[in-house]
Design an enzyme around this catalytic site. Sequence first.
Site, mmCIF file in Angstrom:
data_model
loop_
_atom_site.group_PDB
_atom_site.id
_atom_site.type_symbol
_atom_site.label_atom_id
_atom_site.label_comp_id
_atom_site.label_asym_id
_atom_site.label_seq_id
_atom_site.Cartn_x
_atom_site.Cartn_y
_atom_site.Cartn_z
ATOM 1 N N HIS A 146 -6.653 -1.331 11.342
ATOM 2 C CA HIS A 146 -5.952 -1.877 10.179
ATOM 3 C C HIS A 146 -6.782 -3.010 9.596
ATOM 4 O O HIS A 146 -7.297 -3.842 10.337
ATOM 5 C CB HIS A 146 -4.556 -2.373 10.609
ATOM 6 N N CYS A 179 -5.096 0.414 3.447
ATOM 7 C CA CYS A 179 -5.153 -1.011 3.766
ATOM 8 C C CYS A 179 -6.494 -1.625 3.406
ATOM 9 O O CYS A 179 -6.569 -2.741 2.893
ATOM 10 C CB CYS A 179 -4.884 -1.235 5.253
ATOM 11 N N GLN A 206 0.808 -1.215 0.000
ATOM 12 C CA GLN A 206 0.000 0.000 0.000
ATOM 13 C C GLN A 206 0.843 1.268 0.000
ATOM 14 O O GLN A 206 0.329 2.345 -0.292
ATOM 15 C CB GLN A 206 -0.934 0.004 1.208
#
Length: 318
Positions: free
Chosen positions: A264, A124, A118
């Site tokens: 995340h 993400c 990324q």
Amino acid sequence: MRAVLPLLCAAAWLLGAPALSLKKFHFKSWMVQHKKTYSSREYPHRMQTFASNWRKINAHNRRNHTFESTRAPLLHGWGREKHNCSATKSNYLRGRGPYPPSMDWRKKGNFVSPVKNQGACGSCWTFSTTGALESAVAIATGKMLSLAEQQLVDCAKDFNNHGCQGGLPSQAFEYILYNKGIMSEDTYPYQGKDGTCRFQPGKAIAFVKDVANITMNDEQAMVEAVALYNPVSFAFEVTDDFLMYRRGVYSSTSCHNTPDKVNHAVLAVGYGEDKGTPYWIVKNSWGSQWGMNGYFLIERGKNMCGLAACASYPIPLV
Ligand SMILES: *[C@@H]1O[C@H](CO)[C@@H](O)[C@H](O)[C@H]1NC(C)=O
Ligand SMILES: *[C@@H]1O[C@H](CO)[C@@H](O)[C@H](O)[C@H]1NC(C)=O
Ligand SMILES: *[C@@H]1O[C@H](CO)[C@@H](O)[C@H](O)[C@H]1NC(C)=O
């Protein structure tokens, strides 16, 4: 409607080695998001200011969780509002099992695309999304595609996603469903920064028929979904200690396990057990140099770091 957490999405190059402290890590994320650069002379001072503001904001938020209008000028997605990544209602009906003791989609055939990176963008959630859909299409058709994260960064904002400032896989699947498709990595290449939407309907190559939202905290349902249907997108809370991960089964006492703390998004491609410790096999988006060839294992069965708070996967339209 309750604001949904824009996952900030830790990026690989921010981690460095040896691992940065979380303060430094947040500061660097903030610099990236706000396109700041500082000379090495200026940097220590700026970081001190940031850290002190950050402490104040966190302290304030701890005292007054409902006070939503004080928007911290510094932080996007952290310690600001009450967020909740879980779908308001789930639509996944779990069976009773039993489930196989282990599963690894990487070993079943060509069902998991190579690990991507990324870069310095909080995207993400787009990689978790494309990874899940790439697998879904491969499982359904035998064809491995590479799908465009950049389209999600640029175009999925109406579905409560925020480009390089974060988003959620379940909301990205909804976007692909209603947008009627997603383009390929080749026709809409990844740039790792926010841009204007350049979606061309004629070039869409993958489609979503439905989105399966797994019931909040039902980790067994994640096991069933991975065992029987597809790799599963999930989110969890990255804390300081995760930044030092190299190999083995990650387990933490410093992370939380509630849907408001996850930051995340990644992809569970399998699970197993090692010397009595059950784990998930997880594809990250920090390049193949990170962790174990881009993957990590995380303890399974305890909602570790909130990993079962908002899991989902797409049903492809083929
Ligand atoms: C808490 O939030 C309310 C508004 O929701 C505000 O009126 C109050 O002053 C806040 N308290 C503190 C200590 O910041
Ligand atoms: C699944 O989650 C997404 C995003 O949170 C939401 O928009 C959608 O309505 C959910 N679907 C169901 C059936 O709950
Ligand atoms: C998050 O949302 C889910 C689904 O709406 C709800 O059941 C749960 O209580 C919420 N949790 C928090 C901490 O707000």
